[in-house]
Design an enzyme around this catalytic site. Structure first.
Site, PDB file in Angstrom:
ATOM      1  N   ASP A 183       0.902  -1.019  -0.154  1.00 44.09           N
ATOM      2  CA  ASP A 183       0.028   0.272  -0.014  1.00 44.09           C
ATOM      3  C   ASP A 183       0.899   1.248   0.024  1.00 44.09           C
ATOM      4  OD1 ASP A 183      -2.522  -1.340  -0.057  1.00 44.09           O
ATOM      5  OD2 ASP A 183      -2.676  -1.083   2.163  1.00 44.09           O
ATOM      6  N   ARG A 216      -0.786  -0.945  -8.847  1.00 42.14           N
ATOM      7  CA  ARG A 216      -2.234  -0.458  -8.364  1.00 42.14           C
ATOM      8  C   ARG A 216      -2.343   0.880  -8.338  1.00 42.14           C
ATOM      9  NH1 ARG A 216      -3.594  -2.558  -2.727  1.00 42.14           N
ATOM     10  NH2 ARG A 216      -3.930  -4.351  -3.839  1.00 42.14           N
TER      11      ARG A 216
HETATM   12  P1  FDA Z   1     -14.165   9.093  -5.670  1.00 44.90           P
HETATM   13  O1  FDA Z   1     -14.238   8.735  -4.396  1.00 44.90           O
HETATM   14  O2  FDA Z   1     -13.663  10.255  -6.339  1.00 44.90           O
HETATM   15  O3  FDA Z   1     -15.363   8.724  -6.354  1.00 44.90           O
HETATM   16  C1  FDA Z   1     -15.737   8.824  -7.838  1.00 44.90           C
HETATM   17  C2  FDA Z   1     -17.010   8.610  -8.234  1.00 44.90           C
HETATM   18  O4  FDA Z   1     -17.149   7.162  -8.046  1.00 44.90           O
HETATM   19  C3  FDA Z   1     -18.021   9.194  -7.428  1.00 44.90           C
HETATM   20  O5  FDA Z   1     -18.389  10.359  -7.934  1.00 44.90           O
HETATM   21  C4  FDA Z   1     -19.300   8.169  -7.956  1.00 44.90           C
HETATM   22  O6  FDA Z   1     -19.810   8.556  -9.121  1.00 44.90           O
HETATM   23  C5  FDA Z   1     -18.565   6.807  -7.589  1.00 44.90           C
HETATM   24  N1  FDA Z   1     -18.786   6.231  -6.354  1.00 44.90           N
HETATM   25  C6  FDA Z   1     -17.752   6.154  -5.524  1.00 44.90           C
HETATM   26  N2  FDA Z   1     -18.183   5.274  -4.511  1.00 44.90           N
HETATM   27  C7  FDA Z   1     -19.459   5.224  -4.792  1.00 44.90           C
HETATM   28  C8  FDA Z   1     -20.478   4.404  -4.184  1.00 44.90           C
HETATM   29  N3  FDA Z   1     -20.366   3.923  -2.936  1.00 44.90           N
HETATM   30  N4  FDA Z   1     -21.637   4.431  -4.690  1.00 44.90           N
HETATM   31  C9  FDA Z   1     -22.002   4.913  -5.890  1.00 44.90           C
HETATM   32  N5  FDA Z   1     -20.953   5.563  -6.530  1.00 44.90           N
HETATM   33  C10 FDA Z   1     -19.966   5.725  -6.043  1.00 44.90           C
HETATM   34  N6  FDA Z   1      -5.325   5.062  -1.081  1.00 44.90           N
HETATM   35  C11 FDA Z   1      -4.211   5.516  -0.834  1.00 44.90           C
HETATM   36  O7  FDA Z   1      -3.867   6.660  -0.596  1.00 44.90           O
HETATM   37  N7  FDA Z   1      -3.297   4.292  -0.688  1.00 44.90           N
HETATM   38  C12 FDA Z   1      -3.676   3.215  -0.952  1.00 44.90           C
HETATM   39  O8  FDA Z   1      -2.613   2.216  -0.864  1.00 44.90           O
HETATM   40  C13 FDA Z   1      -5.046   2.667  -1.345  1.00 44.90           C
HETATM   41  N8  FDA Z   1      -5.072   1.553  -1.644  1.00 44.90           N
HETATM   42  C14 FDA Z   1      -6.483   1.355  -2.311  1.00 44.90           C
HETATM   43  C15 FDA Z   1      -6.820   0.006  -2.719  1.00 44.90           C
HETATM   44  C16 FDA Z   1      -8.013  -0.212  -3.499  1.00 44.90           C
HETATM   45  C17 FDA Z   1      -8.476  -1.591  -4.165  1.00 44.90           C
HETATM   46  C18 FDA Z   1      -8.910   0.836  -3.412  1.00 44.90           C
HETATM   47  C19 FDA Z   1     -10.240   0.555  -4.333  1.00 44.90           C
HETATM   48  C20 FDA Z   1      -8.463   2.105  -2.976  1.00 44.90           C
HETATM   49  C21 FDA Z   1      -7.220   2.266  -2.363  1.00 44.90           C
HETATM   50  N9  FDA Z   1      -6.941   3.659  -1.655  1.00 44.90           N
HETATM   51  C22 FDA Z   1      -5.699   3.873  -1.567  1.00 44.90           C
HETATM   52  C23 FDA Z   1      -8.261   4.522  -1.626  1.00 44.90           C
HETATM   53  C24 FDA Z   1      -8.247   5.644  -2.877  1.00 44.90           C
HETATM   54  O9  FDA Z   1      -7.054   6.452  -3.134  1.00 44.90           O
HETATM   55  C25 FDA Z   1      -9.444   6.536  -2.909  1.00 44.90           C
HETATM   56  O10 FDA Z   1      -9.353   7.422  -1.697  1.00 44.90           O
HETATM   57  C26 FDA Z   1     -10.728   5.808  -2.772  1.00 44.90           C
HETATM   58  O11 FDA Z   1     -10.724   4.596  -3.758  1.00 44.90           O
HETATM   59  C27 FDA Z   1     -11.818   6.634  -3.607  1.00 44.90           C
HETATM   60  O12 FDA Z   1     -11.680   7.298  -4.698  1.00 44.90           O
HETATM   61  P2  FDA Z   1     -12.218   6.843  -6.190  1.00 44.90           P
HETATM   62  O13 FDA Z   1     -11.194   6.320  -7.164  1.00 44.90           O
HETATM   63  O14 FDA Z   1     -13.305   5.653  -5.790  1.00 44.90           O
HETATM   64  O15 FDA Z   1     -13.303   7.948  -6.529  1.00 44.90           O
END
Ligand code: FDA
Length: 311
Positions: free
Chosen positions: A137, A187
């Site tokens: 991570d 990732r």
């Molecule tokens: P974001 O939160 O901006 O959401 C974008 C869009 O996705 C929303 O506008 C909506 O349309 C849709 N959406 C999101 N959640 C939804 C829901 N529950 N229901 C409906 N729509 C939804 N961070 C880090 O700093 N270090 C790390 O090592 C990791 N590791 C990691 C592993 C994995 C497998 C994941 C998925 C995430 C991480 N993260 C992480 C966290 C990452 O940096 C981030 O904070 C979250 O994934 C949220 O970002 P999104 O890309 O999902 O977009």
């Protein structure tokens, strides 16, 4: 303001007690965390795998300040790998591990980097024996250089070791270019920590545009991209990039957090994509949830939205 309130909440024993005993807390926690014990995470991972999904398991805990605790976390990961191997869940990398560098000693006052690299090598050896891999991570921006050095060091013996890169950091496009090479597993996520303007994009649109640029580099490169996002636009861009770069579904995967957009996880898997679910477990869930909200207030909306929706 919100961040200050959340950080105060995370540091207060009184608030901690109120939250962990509140009537609805258990429902929230079980939605995002697989449980406290190895048996809990084995059962949840087994269900995901039986459903045609993949898993990456995170033993909750970070910012370890005690060398014995760092060693104990590594021991737990090794025992977990044994259990996953025996249950037949690890072979072929169906369930792999996610490890936070500070959980295995990176933040120790003395020899942190060396300690973390040593523990990580031990975990990677157990993972290789069980037929699976490990992904490092990425924590806050002050840890990136050391984490990438540890990655390079441990990969010489365990080339399957992967890492996380965060598109909110200005440096990440260059890191993606450097790591988009054969044998490398990256990732890509947006990033969940606070970071100053000098090192990180502030506006959501900039972070998203950076994600799209990084994604393009990874999808057109020679490595194995792991596309970690719940963002529908970025998921659609990934499919387009896969078509443009001629990637087969087996040559990259989507990744999402346990409990977030399960219907979308299912939809992608039903369309033949590989989908891996990030599965945290352990008693240290309070810090995982509350610190995440405090580190980046946008995540509060993310978690609250998750409570209101399953799509
Ligand atoms: P974001 O939160 O901006 O959401 C974008 C869009 O996705 C929303 O506008 C909506 O349309 C849709 N959406 C999101 N959640 C939804 C829901 N529950 N229901 C409906 N729509 C939804 N961070 C880090 O700093 N270090 C790390 O090592 C990791 N590791 C990691 C592993 C994995 C497998 C994941 C998925 C995430 C991480 N993260 C992480 C966290 C990452 O940096 C981030 O904070 C979250 O994934 C949220 O970002 P999104 O890309 O999902 O977009």
């Amino acid at each position: 303001m919100l961040r200050r309130v959340l950080l105060a909440a995370s540091a207060s024993d009184r608030i901690r007690k109120i939250i962990i005993t509140a009537p609805y807390t258990r429902d929230v926690v079980t939605r995002f965390v697989a449980g406290n014990t190895t048996d809990d995470v084995l059962a949840t991972a087994g269900r995901l795998l039986a459903d045609g999904l993949l898993a990456t398991v995170d033993y909750l805990g970070e910012d370890t300040t005690d060398p014995e605790q760092a060693a104990a976390v590594a021991d737990t990961y090794v025992r977990l790998l044994d259990a996953f191997g025996e249950a037949g869940l690890a072979a072929g990398g169906r369930a792999e591990l996610s490890v936070k560098p500070t959980a295995i000693g990176l933040g120790l006052r003395e020899h942190g980097e060396k300690t973390a690299a040593g523990h990580l090598a031990r975990i990677c050896a157990a993972a290789a024996a069980a037929g699976t891999t490990v992904t490092l991570d990425m924590e806050d921006h002050t840890r990136v250089e050391a984490t990438l050095r540890i990655l390079a060091e441990v990969r010489t013996d365990f080339p399957g070791l992967g890492c996380v890169l965060q598109s909110y950091l200005r440096r990440t496009e260059a890191d993606c270019a450097a790591l988009a090479v054969p044998g490398s597993r990256v990732r890509l996520c947006k990033g969940a920590y606070q970071a100053p303007h000098e090192v990180a994009f502030g506006a959501r649109a900039e972070v998203d545009r950076s994600y799209a640029r990084c994604l393009r580099l990874l999808m057109h490169g020679g490595g194995y991209p792991m596309v970690a996002t719940h963002d529908p636009r970025l998921i659609a861009i990934t499919a387009a990039q896969a078509a443009l770069s001629g990637r087969s579904p087996a040559s990259f995967e989507y990744q999402m957090l346990y409990g977030i957009r399960p219907a979308e996880q299912r939809r992608l898997a039903d369309h033949g994509a590989q989908v891996r679910v990030y599965l945290p477990y352990g008693r240290d869930w309070y810090g995982y949830l509350v610190r995440r909200l405090a580190e980046r207030p946008a995540n509060l909306a993310f978690f609250l939205r998750s409570l209101a929706s399953t799509r």
